[in-house]
Write an enzyme that holds these catalytic residues in place. Sequence first.
Site, PDB file in Angstrom:
ATOM      1  N   ASP A  44       0.841  -1.199   0.000  1.00 54.22           N
ATOM      2  CA  ASP A  44       0.000   0.000   0.000  1.00 54.22           C
ATOM      3  C   ASP A  44       0.874   1.248   0.000  1.00 54.22           C
ATOM      4  O   ASP A  44       1.662   1.462   0.916  1.00 54.22           O
ATOM      5  CB  ASP A  44      -0.892   0.005   1.251  1.00 54.22           C
ATOM      6  N   TYR A  49       3.341   9.767  -0.338  1.00 50.28           N
ATOM      7  CA  TYR A  49       4.378   9.113   0.476  1.00 50.28           C
ATOM      8  C   TYR A  49       5.779   9.321  -0.115  1.00 50.28           C
ATOM      9  O   TYR A  49       6.778   8.997   0.522  1.00 50.28           O
ATOM     10  CB  TYR A  49       4.126   7.601   0.617  1.00 50.28           C
ATOM     11  N   LYS A  74      -2.799   6.106  -4.243  1.00 50.53           N
ATOM     12  CA  LYS A  74      -3.896   7.047  -3.929  1.00 50.53           C
ATOM     13  C   LYS A  74      -3.609   8.405  -4.546  1.00 50.53           C
ATOM     14  O   LYS A  74      -2.449   8.818  -4.619  1.00 50.53           O
ATOM     15  CB  LYS A  74      -4.021   7.225  -2.405  1.00 50.53           C
ATOM     16  N   HIS A 107      -7.436   9.787  -1.687  1.00 47.17           N
ATOM     17  CA  HIS A 107      -6.752   9.716  -0.385  1.00 47.17           C
ATOM     18  C   HIS A 107      -7.581  10.317   0.762  1.00 47.17           C
ATOM     19  O   HIS A 107      -7.687   9.742   1.829  1.00 47.17           O
ATOM     20  CB  HIS A 107      -5.386  10.400  -0.485  1.00 47.17           C
TER      21      HIS A 107
END
Length: 279
Positions: A44, A49, A74, A107
């Site tokens: 994930d 990120y 996302k 998200h």
Amino acid sequence: MDNFILTNNVSIPCIGLGTWENRDENTVTNTLLAALNLGYRHIDTASVYSNEMFIGKALKNCGVDRKSLFITSKVWNNNRGYSKTIKSFEKSLNDLQTDYLDLFLIHWPASVTKYDNWAELNAETWHALEDLYKSGKVKAIGVSNFWQHHLEPLLKVANICPMVNQIEYHPGYQQQNVVNFCKQNNILVEAWSPLGRGKMFNIPELIQIAEKYRVTVAQICIKWCLQNGVLPLPKSTKPERLQQNIDIDNFTISDEDMNYLNSLDLGSSSGQYPDEVDF
Ligand code: A2P
């Protein structure tokens, strides 16, 4: 590893590897290789990120067949809306060095307090995900951090119902209303921070249950998610913890202990609430 089956019959490995805050290339590579070696197949990530390119590189060279991997990403908040979402998806695909994603999520919902047109904005973003799904570039689509008041208007305009809602979920923050609403609508709930970012480890009630089953608090949290029909995404960079977090098949939490855990109201959320925070 067992699987959950989404409403469109896509099979999703029942424990995923969370990668939030893992931004250093060596750490990402070593963590992924260790996790794949232990049997993880579900990764994930998210554009925010800042690790998709490292994950892409590691997965490209890991020797595991792409078809046996399940990769989620996302779209971040600054890319809401139809065309920006499509572009963001293409960038994720490119960084992850793959020609399809297994799951793509919104998200965070647009904040009800920040945007007058929050429902339209969520709908526009969602229609982009629907088109990506119809094109075959993503096998399943969903949302993250949506509460019932975000989901209800979205379901009214959606041509395809979200298959997943990824929310903060651990014994300290159970979000029963959202979980029940998702279950009623056949939306699989995924748990981000199923260990409460480590905050669960010092809670006496959880320590006591873990001692009873001779497992760790992390294992109790992960098993508790699964027995509640929620897919956990625990995050670790340490091989022994990665191992521990999937080594949960040799015990079952009794109905009585599940009821007890489900009744705990420990009130220890991360404090990241949709609507209050729009990053
Ligand atoms: P580390 O990466 O050093 O292992 P969450 O998944 O709820 O966000 O929690 C992640 C945090 O919990 C990280 O700080 C991670 O640290 C730690 N962690 C993950 N698995 C375990 C485990 N089995 N035992 C102890 N700490 C863990």
